[in-house]
Design an enzyme around this catalytic site. Sequence first.
Site, PDB file in Angstrom:
ATOM      1  N   SER B 148      44.857  24.923  44.775  1.00 19.50           N
ATOM      2  CA  SER B 148      43.935  23.906  44.249  1.00 19.50           C
ATOM      3  C   SER B 148      44.648  22.616  43.888  1.00 19.50           C
ATOM      4  O   SER B 148      45.827  22.618  43.541  1.00 19.50           O
ATOM      5  CB  SER B 148      43.242  24.425  42.988  1.00 19.50           C
ATOM      6  OG  SER B 148      42.362  25.453  43.305  1.00 19.50           O
ATOM      7  N   GLU B 149      43.907  21.509  44.003  1.00 22.24           N
ATOM      8  CA  GLU B 149      44.452  20.206  43.613  1.00 22.24           C
ATOM      9  C   GLU B 149      43.451  19.526  42.705  1.00 22.24           C
ATOM     10  O   GLU B 149      42.300  19.937  42.642  1.00 22.24           O
ATOM     11  CB  GLU B 149      44.695  19.349  44.867  1.00 22.24           C
ATOM     12  CG  GLU B 149      45.715  19.964  45.800  1.00 22.24           C
ATOM     13  CD  GLU B 149      45.861  19.180  47.094  1.00 22.24           C
ATOM     14  OE1 GLU B 149      45.095  18.213  47.283  1.00 22.24           O
ATOM     15  OE2 GLU B 149      46.720  19.542  47.904  1.00 22.24           O
ATOM     16  N   TRP B 178      45.686  23.560  38.061  1.00 22.00           N
ATOM     17  CA  TRP B 178      45.160  24.851  37.570  1.00 22.00           C
ATOM     18  C   TRP B 178      46.024  26.041  38.000  1.00 22.00           C
ATOM     19  O   TRP B 178      45.488  27.104  38.278  1.00 22.00           O
ATOM     20  CB  TRP B 178      43.740  25.085  38.066  1.00 22.00           C
ATOM     21  CG  TRP B 178      42.769  23.982  37.916  1.00 22.00           C
ATOM     22  CD1 TRP B 178      42.067  23.357  38.899  1.00 22.00           C
ATOM     23  CD2 TRP B 178      42.350  23.360  36.714  1.00 22.00           C
ATOM     24  NE1 TRP B 178      41.253  22.399  38.394  1.00 22.00           N
ATOM     25  CE2 TRP B 178      41.411  22.369  37.043  1.00 22.00           C
ATOM     26  CE3 TRP B 178      42.690  23.531  35.364  1.00 22.00           C
ATOM     27  CZ2 TRP B 178      40.806  21.560  36.096  1.00 22.00           C
ATOM     28  CZ3 TRP B 178      42.091  22.714  34.409  1.00 22.00           C
ATOM     29  CH2 TRP B 178      41.157  21.744  34.787  1.00 22.00           C
ATOM     30  N   GLY B 264      42.992  38.861  46.655  1.00 19.55           N
ATOM     31  CA  GLY B 264      43.064  38.440  45.258  1.00 19.55           C
ATOM     32  C   GLY B 264      41.764  38.680  44.537  1.00 19.55           C
ATOM     33  O   GLY B 264      41.742  38.969  43.338  1.00 19.55           O
ATOM     34  N   GLN B 358      26.181  39.756  20.889  1.00 21.39           N
ATOM     35  CA  GLN B 358      24.823  39.873  20.370  1.00 21.39           C
ATOM     36  C   GLN B 358      24.666  41.147  19.550  1.00 21.39           C
ATOM     37  O   GLN B 358      24.059  41.155  18.480  1.00 21.39           O
ATOM     38  CB  GLN B 358      23.830  39.854  21.551  1.00 21.39           C
ATOM     39  CG  GLN B 358      22.410  39.517  21.183  1.00 21.39           C
ATOM     40  CD  GLN B 358      22.270  38.108  20.625  1.00 21.39           C
ATOM     41  OE1 GLN B 358      23.156  37.275  20.786  1.00 21.39           O
ATOM     42  NE2 GLN B 358      21.161  37.847  19.965  1.00 21.39           N
ATOM     43  N   LEU B 360      27.013  42.793  18.041  1.00 22.05           N
ATOM     44  CA  LEU B 360      27.813  42.707  16.827  1.00 22.05           C
ATOM     45  C   LEU B 360      27.265  41.705  15.820  1.00 22.05           C
ATOM     46  O   LEU B 360      27.690  41.683  14.654  1.00 22.05           O
ATOM     47  CB  LEU B 360      29.262  42.332  17.178  1.00 22.05           C
ATOM     48  CG  LEU B 360      30.238  43.500  17.306  1.00 22.05           C
ATOM     49  CD1 LEU B 360      29.816  44.460  18.386  1.00 22.05           C
ATOM     50  CD2 LEU B 360      31.634  42.990  17.580  1.00 22.05           C
ATOM     51  N   GLU B 385      39.770  31.833  41.763  1.00 21.98           N
ATOM     52  CA  GLU B 385      39.846  32.620  42.998  1.00 21.98           C
ATOM     53  C   GLU B 385      38.516  32.656  43.719  1.00 21.98           C
ATOM     54  O   GLU B 385      38.128  33.656  44.319  1.00 21.98           O
ATOM     55  CB  GLU B 385      40.379  34.020  42.707  1.00 21.98           C
ATOM     56  CG  GLU B 385      41.847  33.936  42.366  1.00 21.98           C
ATOM     57  CD  GLU B 385      42.600  35.226  42.473  1.00 21.98           C
ATOM     58  OE1 GLU B 385      42.357  35.986  43.430  1.00 21.98           O
ATOM     59  OE2 GLU B 385      43.444  35.467  41.588  1.00 21.98           O
TER      60      GLU B 385
END
Lengths: 254, 405
Positions: B148-149, B178, B264, B358, B360, B385
């Site tokens: 990624s760029e 990233w 991946g 929710q 909890l 990914e």
Amino acid sequence: MSGRVLVGVKRVIDYAVKIRVKPDHSGVVTDGVKHSMNPFCEIAVEEAVKLKEKKLIKEVVAVSCGPQQVQETIRTALAMGADRGIHVEVSGKDYDNMGPLQVSKIMAALAKKEEAQLVILGKQAIDDDCNQTGQMTAALLDWPQGTFASEVTLEGDKVKVVREIDGGLETIKINTPAVVTADLRLNTPRYATLPNIMKAKKKKIANVKPADLGVDMASRVEVLRVDEPPQRQAGMKVETVEDLVGKLKEAGRI
Amino acid sequence: MAAIFKARKALGLCLSGCRSLTQLAELPEMHQMLRQTCRDYADRELTPIAAKLDKEHSFPAKQIQELGAMGVLAMEVPDGLGGAGMDYLAYSLAVEEISRGCASTGVVVSVNNSLYIGPILKFGTEEQKKQWITPFTTGEKVGCFALSEPGNGSDAGAASTIARQEGDEWVLNGTKAWITNSWDASATVVFATTDKSLKHKGISAFLIPMPYPGLSLGKKEDKLGIRASSTANIILEDCRIPLGNMLGPRGAGFKIAMQTLDSGRIGIAAQALGIAQAALDCAADYAHKRTAFGAPIGKMQAIQFKLADMALAIESARLLTWKAAILRDAKKPFTKEAAMAKLAASEAATYCSHQSIQILGGMGYVTDMPAERHYRDARITEIYEGTSEIQRLVIANQILKEYQP
């Protein structure tokens, strides 16, 4: 010396599981409940494997008594580094009634058959907390014993054992062959590595019956009833020391 | 008629790839042992420190080394190269159990296995495998994957990082964004354009050690979740590498990236499953203990329906993940199943962690309970990914191919 170490491993209900008593009070619920190797047996296996890694002994043999499922426990020992396993087939009523006396007879017979230099066991199992098998095995073999071991050192044909006792630590030196039982601080068991888990598949597990070893599985103990511990009662707050003494006298405590 | 045969062929392709259907019902003994070992490790070594790692944004170096010693960082790598030599089903089990303890540790394990080692194992020369894989199997070193760029994530074909040849060197210029593991990595797989005119067929893959002259790291991103894993830009400024550092053939970069991401996705699906399971564990335990209106809240239908829906989402996604892994292990096509697994698992993770908070109630909103961390950790699984939107496109693409008249 044969350089062979026998390690007993017991399949017990996992320490994290909440134990439930059967409705008929004949025992605890085991069906569908998570089981694993007794933590003290893990420590015993770890010690044996460490001795082998230090090249002080040649072979580690993991032994377990019980039905088909105990093979999982033996495989875990193999994955930790034991070389081969022996599954002593005990099932049904014999398994339900199996206790330290029967297991120690089996371990003694195997120790002789395998010409073991050392038998290492966990000090006790977390299900029955008997703390008897190691001691009985040594007695049946007429071998010395080093129980509650927090340190084990092989010195030629002797073993130095540091024992955890109420008063502190006691160091003894015993001749081999001997029986040693592992206490909590003896070592920290390793996690099986993935390659070892794969290798464990190929290691041999021999099947043997108690009768083949000339062992009589009859139990001398009959379990009458199993109950949960009594529910904890609520406490009581009192204002003065006199009240406290009065209440204690009332309850017949003093 | 032709359509029926085509459809049947498509179905047959799916079923025959699943020759070990029994594995979906009960795992083989070795896989069960592996799963238990990873679970024990996660329970004892990761769960107790996960909150602290998250709070302090600290990389779990010690735990990564221990996992490396167990073989978890190079699960698919053959024994000869220092790996565990296991299959992808085993890998997905391991990542799920690790992530259940700590999602950040899970992503470090997943990126090292699938995104860094994966392409080198598949496309590298024997020399490259020895040099770039073996040191990364022990936990001492981890790798990363730079595709990624700042200008393109989903639009991977538009890579603007350039690699030009100068004599016996490649010179790389550009910025990658990233990148997971960046601050802790000792090497990276980088994708750069070698022939702009060929568009996505003009992208090539390269291997660069870290640290390295001409390669610098941007600031560590301050993320919502998976905070113990580092994420940052990788900046290449006249970064000169030997020609031998190209991975695979020239122009094969896009193909390498897409195939790598297929695998991946199984790893990330497994990570999402771990997070979702941890959220369910937390909620179900709470439902037993918390009382309201005179009874444990687990007795209330509203809570029961939530728990049922959560468990359903997890189990469905898990079976999809296992199926994708089994297909890959059987060397059958698995692109569609991997995309489905990643989509299902990541949506299960966000759903389950949402519902867990929710259930909890107020306790779910504070750091005393892990529910809020699961909620934060889960969110990224729908993004990296391959976003959920991209997964849908991948699946639709496969479906349309199957139904091609």
